[in-house]
Design an enzyme around this catalytic site. Structure first.
Site, PDB file in Angstrom:
ATOM      1  N   ASN A  25       8.107  -5.618  -1.174  1.00 51.70           N
ATOM      2  CA  ASN A  25       7.995  -4.505  -0.230  1.00 51.70           C
ATOM      3  C   ASN A  25       6.529  -4.446   0.213  1.00 51.70           C
ATOM      4  OD1 ASN A  25       7.816  -2.157   1.217  1.00 51.70           O
ATOM      5  ND2 ASN A  25       9.018  -0.926  -0.230  1.00 51.70           N
ATOM      6  N   ALA A  64       3.166  -0.768   4.685  1.00 48.20           N
ATOM      7  CA  ALA A  64       2.753  -0.760   6.094  1.00 48.20           C
ATOM      8  C   ALA A  64       2.200  -2.107   6.557  1.00 48.20           C
ATOM      9  CB  ALA A  64       1.726   0.341   6.324  1.00 48.20           C
ATOM     10  N   ARG A 112       5.419  12.563  -2.773  1.00 45.31           N
ATOM     11  CA  ARG A 112       5.460  13.185  -1.449  1.00 45.31           C
ATOM     12  C   ARG A 112       6.562  12.530  -0.617  1.00 45.31           C
ATOM     13  NH1 ARG A 112       0.951  12.203   1.640  1.00 45.31           N
ATOM     14  NH2 ARG A 112       0.058  10.701   0.198  1.00 45.31           N
ATOM     15  N   ARG A 135      13.042   4.861  12.402  1.00 48.56           N
ATOM     16  CA  ARG A 135      11.778   5.596  12.354  1.00 48.56           C
ATOM     17  C   ARG A 135      10.914   5.253  13.583  1.00 48.56           C
ATOM     18  NH1 ARG A 135       9.240   4.963   6.573  1.00 48.56           N
ATOM     19  NH2 ARG A 135       8.046   6.759   7.341  1.00 48.56           N
ATOM     20  N   TYR A 148      11.566   8.809   1.189  1.00 47.94           N
ATOM     21  CA  TYR A 148      11.496   7.796   0.131  1.00 47.94           C
ATOM     22  C   TYR A 148      12.209   8.188  -1.174  1.00 47.94           C
ATOM     23  CZ  TYR A 148       7.940   5.891   3.240  1.00 47.94           C
ATOM     24  OH  TYR A 148       7.279   5.382   4.332  1.00 47.94           O
ATOM     25  N   GLU A 203      12.543  -9.565   1.362  1.00 50.96           N
ATOM     26  CA  GLU A 203      11.808  -8.408   1.890  1.00 50.96           C
ATOM     27  C   GLU A 203      12.652  -7.150   1.686  1.00 50.96           C
ATOM     28  OE1 GLU A 203      11.014  -8.748   6.072  1.00 50.96           O
ATOM     29  OE2 GLU A 203      10.087  -6.759   6.215  1.00 50.96           O
ATOM     30  N   PRO A 208       0.790  -1.217   0.000  1.00 55.98           N
ATOM     31  CA  PRO A 208       0.000   0.000   0.000  1.00 55.98           C
ATOM     32  C   PRO A 208       0.830   1.278   0.000  1.00 55.98           C
ATOM     33  CG  PRO A 208      -0.123  -1.131   2.113  1.00 55.98           C
ATOM     34  CD  PRO A 208       0.526  -2.072   1.155  1.00 55.98           C
ATOM     35  N   ASN A 209       0.317   2.232  -0.762  1.00 54.26           N
ATOM     36  CA  ASN A 209       0.829   3.607  -0.857  1.00 54.26           C
ATOM     37  C   ASN A 209       2.138   3.730  -1.628  1.00 54.26           C
ATOM     38  OD1 ASN A 209      -1.304   4.911   0.654  1.00 54.26           O
ATOM     39  ND2 ASN A 209      -0.500   3.824   2.434  1.00 54.26           N
ATOM     40  N   HIS A 258      12.746  -2.814   2.115  1.00 48.54           N
ATOM     41  CA  HIS A 258      12.194  -1.538   2.564  1.00 48.54           C
ATOM     42  C   HIS A 258      13.112  -0.418   2.100  1.00 48.54           C
ATOM     43  CE1 HIS A 258       9.102  -3.451   4.821  1.00 48.54           C
ATOM     44  NE2 HIS A 258      10.008  -4.281   5.311  1.00 48.54           N
TER      45      HIS A 258
HETATM   46  O1  CA2 Z   1      10.483   1.911   3.640  1.00 50.38           O
HETATM   47  C1  CA2 Z   1       9.643   1.225   3.034  1.00 50.38           C
HETATM   48  O2  CA2 Z   1       9.851   0.758   1.916  1.00 50.38           O
HETATM   49  C2  CA2 Z   1       8.265   1.000   3.673  1.00 50.38           C
HETATM   50  O3  CA2 Z   1       7.865  -0.324   3.370  1.00 50.38           O
HETATM   51  C3  CA2 Z   1       7.328   2.007   3.035  1.00 50.38           C
HETATM   52  C4  CA2 Z   1       5.930   2.017   3.658  1.00 50.38           C
HETATM   53  C5  CA2 Z   1       6.013   2.125   5.172  1.00 50.38           C
HETATM   54  O4  CA2 Z   1       4.716   2.018   5.740  1.00 50.38           O
HETATM   55  C6  CA2 Z   1       6.910   1.059   5.780  1.00 50.38           C
HETATM   56  O5  CA2 Z   1       6.972   1.250   7.166  1.00 50.38           O
HETATM   57  C7  CA2 Z   1       8.299   1.137   5.194  1.00 50.38           C
HETATM   58  C8  CA2 Z   1       5.114   3.201   3.150  1.00 50.38           C
HETATM   59  C9  CA2 Z   1       5.099   3.406   1.675  1.00 50.38           C
HETATM   60  C10 CA2 Z   1       4.393   4.683   1.414  1.00 50.38           C
HETATM   61  O6  CA2 Z   1       5.127   5.432   0.505  1.00 50.38           O
HETATM   62  C11 CA2 Z   1       4.820   6.740   0.348  1.00 50.38           C
HETATM   63  C12 CA2 Z   1       5.544   7.408  -0.606  1.00 50.38           C
HETATM   64  C13 CA2 Z   1       5.301   8.736  -0.821  1.00 50.38           C
HETATM   65  C14 CA2 Z   1       4.332   9.399  -0.091  1.00 50.38           C
HETATM   66  C15 CA2 Z   1       3.612   8.718   0.864  1.00 50.38           C
HETATM   67  C16 CA2 Z   1       3.855   7.380   1.080  1.00 50.38           C
END
Ligand code: CA2
Length: 168
Positions: A96, A99, A40, A129, A45, A120, A32-33, A122
């Site tokens: 990946n 969340a 953003r 974090r 990221y 896996e 997700p996301n 990230h």
């Molecule tokens: O660091 C990673 O790759 C995560 O899997 C990314 C997830 C986060 O919930 C994990 O804890 C770590 C979130 C991806 C959301 O990505 C976004 C990118 C731009 C704006 C908002 C969210």
């Protein structure tokens, strides 16, 4: 005379009696996301979009003679279905889980149930974090883990998967 193909022939081997081995396909699965990448939170990221990540995955996989199926979903059940579908058709998975990493027993069960090597990945260093990102339900059932290497983590994950596939 050409040598007989062995179990240890690398992908793309062209010295064998039977010609090159057919390419193996790996699944790159995103939770997700991750479709929001590059739009953003660049400090966390980076600036690359998910399309950029797909391109780098295809480039890295090709270096190892691997085909790529690249998927993203915001839905837990769709991710479970994608993992199940990879069984028997794909050689391994770079995953990946977003969340869902920190919440999903269903995804952990799917990863252990498909009996494929799952790496896996990230993008961010989740351990630097919030505390709720420090636990992963996926890590105990993943074959390898790449954390905090930015989008280069996908390259590292693919290279590790390729390494495992030539070993097995
Ligand atoms: O660091 C990673 O790759 C995560 O899997 C990314 C997830 C986060 O919930 C994990 O804890 C770590 C979130 C991806 C959301 O990505 C976004 C990118 C731009 C704006 C908002 C969210």
């Amino acid at each position: 005379m050409a040598a007989l193909r062995t179990l240890h022939c690398p992908p793309g081997c062209d010295v064998c009696l039977y010609g090159p081995m057919s390419e193996q396909t790996i699944l790159i699965l995103n939770g997700p996301n991750l479709n929001l990448l590059g739009t953003r939170e660049p400090a966390v990221y980076g600036h690359e979009t998910l399309a950029d990540v797909e391109a780098l995955c295809r480039e890295e996989a090709a270096r190892h003679g691997l085909e790529v199926e690249f998927l993203q979903s915001n839905h837990e059940g769709t991710l479970v279905d994608a993992l199940h579908a990879a069984r028997g058709t794909h050689a391994g998975v770079v995953f990946n889980p977003g969340a869902y990493t920190h919440t999903s027993i269903a995804l952990a069960d799917a990863v252990s149930g498909i009996e494929l090597p799952v790496i896996e990945v990230h993008i961010s260093n989740v351990h630097a974090r919030e505390a709720f990102r420090h636990h992963s339900f996926i890590s105990p059932v993943a074959r390898s883990i790449v954390i905090g290497a930015g989008t280069n983590g996908y390259r590292l994950g693919i290279a590790q998967l390729a390494h495992l596939l030539t070993e097995e």
